[in-house]
Scaffold this motif. Structure first.
Motif, PDB file in Angstrom:
ATOM      1  N   HIS A 144      10.403  32.025 -54.723  1.00  0.00           N
ATOM      2  CA  HIS A 144       9.839  30.684 -54.571  1.00  0.00           C
ATOM      3  C   HIS A 144       8.694  30.647 -53.565  1.00  0.00           C
ATOM      4  CE1 HIS A 144       9.598  26.373 -53.626  1.00  0.00           C
ATOM      5  NE2 HIS A 144       9.504  26.790 -52.373  1.00  0.00           N
ATOM      6  N   CYS A 146       6.156  27.123 -52.047  1.00  0.00           N
ATOM      7  CA  CYS A 146       5.830  25.707 -52.261  1.00  0.00           C
ATOM      8  C   CYS A 146       4.408  25.548 -52.794  1.00  0.00           C
ATOM      9  CB  CYS A 146       6.033  24.908 -50.988  1.00  0.00           C
ATOM     10  SG  CYS A 146       7.752  24.902 -50.444  1.00  0.00           S
ATOM     11  N   CYS A 200      12.593  28.172 -46.813  1.00  0.00           N
ATOM     12  CA  CYS A 200      11.255  28.616 -47.213  1.00  0.00           C
ATOM     13  C   CYS A 200      10.378  28.850 -45.983  1.00  0.00           C
ATOM     14  CB  CYS A 200      10.608  27.571 -48.120  1.00  0.00           C
ATOM     15  SG  CYS A 200       9.011  28.105 -48.765  1.00  0.00           S
ATOM     16  N   CYS A 202       6.952  29.522 -46.361  1.00  0.00           N
ATOM     17  CA  CYS A 202       5.558  29.484 -46.813  1.00  0.00           C
ATOM     18  C   CYS A 202       4.712  28.682 -45.816  1.00  0.00           C
ATOM     19  CB  CYS A 202       5.470  28.879 -48.214  1.00  0.00           C
ATOM     20  SG  CYS A 202       5.521  27.080 -48.242  1.00  0.00           S
ATOM     21  N   CYS A 205       5.500  25.064 -45.312  1.00  0.00           N
ATOM     22  CA  CYS A 205       6.780  24.758 -44.662  1.00  0.00           C
ATOM     23  C   CYS A 205       6.804  25.146 -43.188  1.00  0.00           C
ATOM     24  CB  CYS A 205       7.918  25.473 -45.386  1.00  0.00           C
ATOM     25  SG  CYS A 205       8.257  24.770 -47.007  1.00  0.00           S
TER      26      CYS A 205
HETATM   27 ZN   LIG Z   1       7.656  26.254 -48.617  1.00  0.00          ZN
END
Ligand SMILES: [Zn+2]
Length: 332
Positions: A144, A146, A200, A202, A205
């Motif tokens: 995953h 975002c 997460c 990323c 985030c």
């Molecule tokens: Zn994220």
């Protein structure tokens, strides 16, 4: 992502391979430049549960039909069990019906349990399929992000889960998907991702959302505005579009939505749909030239993210064809 005992392998393909990520399991990495719109994977379901509100017994029933090899493959998938029970609500309201209570308890037990189970693996890997869910053994290996560079869809015309590149992807870049709605704010995303058993990291985030110079801040602003515009235009789109066209700000709002989706990197069917609505509104207003430009964008985004064999792709092509005919008649 995979359990410790088996190193996962990608199916024979020219685009990606599975590599270990130190401390984070596995990920799918491009082995050559991949152009936007490329179908990276078309995956067959391993296990299908045709209902949205499934219980462990529904998964068991589907699992029992698998061959020994398929069952082994299923248990090689990542499982988000072993979570801290404190992360999850400990009480269920008395208003919740008994059968739903049983379902919540089953899922809670699977998430916080010590071992991987049929249900914990299903929860961690399942994707929507028609009115139910399914696990796709190869699609499930994509991690995953975002702000991902690829997107996934169940394509009922070919009965496969497809993964398409949403942007141009460079060799050695990890290919990622968004497991949650890209317009959701950070707090909601982190709640949704907790269901998969991870936090997460990323840039949307982990960056400082209060600092205007960060990507996280700009991304949060875009997502906030997109949700606002979704709400404001919800009852003016689709079958209400003629009504929407009467609203003097409607076209402006759609154009803003299209720009925000693109800036956020959300080149999904949702953006294709916004472009289609822009085309139709322009047509209502008699601006056929602009309608053709937006219609062509709609077709391109739709094809890039889902493919020309996707069930409602022809609807987009038909609208564009009609608009082009109208334009040539107008010019004649
Ligand atoms: Zn994220």
């Amino acid at each position: 992502m995979a359990s410790a005992e088996a190193i996962p392998v990608a199916p024979p393909n020219e685009y990606y391979e599975i590599r270990a990520i130190p401390g984070k399991g596995y990920g799918c990495f491009a082995v050559k430049p991949i152009e936007r719109g490329t179908r990276i994977l078309a995956d067959d379901p391993l296990i299908i549960v045709p209902i949205a509100y499934y219980m462990n017994c529904d998964i068991q029933q589907a699992f029992d039909k698998l061959s020994a090899h398929e069952q082994k493959l299923y248990f090689s998938l990542h499982s988000g069990h072993g979570q801290d029970p404190k992360l999850w609500p400990s009480r269920i309201s008395d208003q919740v019906p008994e059968h739903e209570k049983a379902r919540i308890i089953e899922q809670h037990t699977a998430r916080t349990g010590k071992d991987a189970s049929l249900i914990s693996i299903f929860q961690t890997n399942c994707m929507e399929k028609d009115k139910g869910a399914a696990v796709f053994p190869h699609a499930a290996r994509f991690n995953h992000c975002c702000n991902p560079n690829a997107c996934f869809t169940w394509n009922s015309a070919i009965q496969k889960e497809t993964i398409h590149a949403m942007t141009d992807i460079q060799p050695d870049e990890q290919i990622t998907l968004s497991y949650c709605d890209m317009t959701h704010e950070r707090k909601l995303r982190s709640w949704e991702l907790r269901h998969y058993g991870f936090v997460c990291d990323c840039r949307a985030c982990t960056g400082d959302e209060e600092d205007e110079t960060t990507f996280a801040n700009q991304s949060a602003e875009r997502r906030f505005r997109l949700e606002e515009l979704e709400r404001e235009t919800k009852n003016l789109r689709g079958k209400y579009l003629l009504q929407g066209a009467q609203d003097p700000n409607f076209a402006k709002k759609l154009l803003e939505m299209a720009a925000l989706h693109q800036q956020e990197g959300d080149w999904t069917a949702r953006l294709a749909n916004v472009f289609l609505d822009i085309a139709l509104v322009c047509e209502v207003h008699g601006d056929v030239e602009m309608a053709v430009v937006a219609g062509a964008k709609a077709v391109q985004v739709k094809r890039d993210c889902q493919g020309a064999d996707f069930p409602d792709y022809s609807k987009y092509v038909d609208v564009l064809r009609r608009l082009k005919t109208k334009l040539s008649q107008k010019k004649a």
